[in-house]
Design a protein around this motif. Structure first.
Motif, short mmCIF file in Angstrom:
data_model
loop_
_atom_site.label_atom_id
_atom_site.label_comp_id
_atom_site.label_asym_id
_atom_site.label_seq_id
_atom_site.Cartn_x
_atom_site.Cartn_y
_atom_site.Cartn_z
N MET A 77 0.87 -1.11 0.08
CA MET A 77 0.06 0.05 -0.05
C MET A 77 0.90 1.29 0.09
O MET A 77 0.43 2.27 -0.70
CB MET A 77 -0.95 0.19 1.19
N ALA A 78 1.78 1.25 0.81
CA ALA A 78 2.72 2.44 0.70
C ALA A 78 3.38 2.66 -0.49
O ALA A 78 3.57 3.74 -1.21
CB ALA A 78 3.85 2.28 1.97
N GLY A 81 1.19 4.01 -3.05
CA GLY A 81 1.14 5.32 -2.66
C GLY A 81 1.83 6.62 -2.94
O GLY A 81 1.59 7.83 -3.06
N VAL A 162 1.14 2.30 12.47
CA VAL A 162 -0.22 2.19 13.10
C VAL A 162 -0.40 0.76 14.08
O VAL A 162 -0.03 -0.09 13.58
CB VAL A 162 -1.18 2.57 12.17
N SER A 191 0.14 3.16 6.24
CA SER A 191 0.81 3.30 5.01
C SER A 191 0.43 4.41 4.17
O SER A 191 1.32 4.93 3.51
CB SER A 191 0.44 2.16 4.16
N ASN A 192 -0.69 4.88 4.34
CA ASN A 192 -1.06 6.36 3.72
C ASN A 192 -0.34 7.36 4.23
O ASN A 192 0.20 8.32 3.52
CB ASN A 192 -2.43 6.64 3.80
N ALA A 195 3.24 6.77 2.85
CA ALA A 195 3.33 7.45 1.27
C ALA A 195 3.23 8.83 1.32
O ALA A 195 4.06 9.84 0.60
CB ALA A 195 2.17 6.92 0.54
N MET B 77 -3.74 2.59 -4.39
CA MET B 77 -3.49 2.11 -2.78
C MET B 77 -4.52 1.19 -2.14
O MET B 77 -4.43 0.42 -1.44
CB MET B 77 -3.53 3.71 -1.94
N ALA B 80 -4.25 -1.96 -3.68
CA ALA B 80 -3.17 -2.58 -2.99
C ALA B 80 -3.61 -3.15 -1.87
O ALA B 80 -2.91 -4.21 -1.21
CB ALA B 80 -1.92 -1.79 -2.81
#
Lengths: 207, 207
Positions: A77-78, A81, A162, A191-192, A195, B77, B80
């Motif tokens: 995810m990171a 992003g 987190v 992850s957000n 990024a 994202m 993912a």
């Protein structure tokens, strides 16, 4: 009521609103764009208080990116992003080892997390790297061990996992590890957020 | 102090801590696993109050996934972050049109967002879909228009964009659109939250 606003202006308008909502609050100018982009990504103003920066961490991150460093993430995810167009233009790329089958196998055999094994894999990279960790405290704990053993020398550690198990503790370990850091103290992150911090740095160079 | 805990037990321990921290707070049993997974992903207990569910939204999402529905996201994202192994096992896949070059071209020509064009693309999919929107309010506004025109009939709308421009308003439009929804009211949300809600549903079937 819906604001009618051109797509290219939405981000600018968002940052204006964030500035308004911060009110009298003064942010360190060196860190301001990072803090505001994290708030933009989360709508959570707690980050104005929880983000901790080692001395000139932003400047060190910018220098590394300008020199073409790579970025290592702990999650897909990171990785997804991060603005790859901007990073590629600077000569860098993103590495994420978490989904590699041999990482999964080794983690299972050793009874440790895939994130921990991922960091050991990253220690084998030859280029200077920014480590952007948004999920796994075990990634940060492993990074601390690798640092103590002299096996990695990150250009910057973005430490924003987190959660509830060892998350706060893993971040505290990065604050005293001796490497440049941007850390979200407390339980929050993601992850957000990882990024967003990478992009906040990239956009200071490529926009 | 670091808790020594096996990788496979970290998630379970996290959920125990979340339950402890919720204290006397009672969650609707039907929605409980979704709410707790969003808190697990964000460490933000505000979601216990801000998540809004249409009647039996969770049940409808589970039924759709069991029947092999696809998922449409507005960001790479969110895509993912969704557990593709679990989704594939049920016969579904994830679609995200945001990075398609022709979507970018059409958005520029029409002066609208890529997210809006992405939703129009998704309206052409033949399979039943869950729409998981974690970033772009314009995706939700377009979905509302497509619903009003009878051009989409989502199995479930996960409406959790984050931000400051038209975000609150776009979510309110989904509350009255007539489709099943899970919406995070207010400014908060994100691609991570959208993925977490999808996974909370998937894990109720595949674990």
């Amino acid at each position: 009521m819906i604001e009618h606003i051109q797509p290219m202006d939405i981000e600018q308008r968002s940052f204006e609103i964030i500035t308004e909502l911060l009110g009298q609050r003064r942010l360190d100018p060196e860190n301001e764009l990072v803090i505001k982009r994290v708030i933009h990504t989360t709508a959570d103003f707690e980050y104005a208080d929880s983000l901790a920066f080692s001395e000139h961490a932003v400047q060190k991150g910018l220098d590394a990116l300008r020199a073409g460093c790579d970025i290592v993430t702990d999650t897909q995810m990171a990785k997804a992003g991060i603005n790859k167009t901007a990073l590629t233009r600077l000569g860098g790329q993103v590495h994420c080892f978490i989904s590699d089958p041999d990482v999964a196998r080794e983690a299972k055999d050793r009874g440790i997390t895939r994130a921990a094994v991922s960091m050991e894999r990253a220690a084998g990279l030859e280029k200077p790297c920014i480590f952007a960790i948004g999920n796994a405290p075990t990634a940060l704990l492993t990074l601390r061990t690798l640092l103590d053993e002299g096996r990695v020398s990150p250009a910057l550690i973005i430490g924003v996992p987190v959660g509830f198990v060892n998350v706060v503790e893993s971040k505290e370990q990065i604050l005293t590890a001796g490497a440049p850091y941007i850390v979200a103290r407390g339980r929050k992150g993601g992850s957000n957020v990882a990024a967003a911090i990478c992009n906040a740095l990239l956009y200071q160079i490529t926009r």
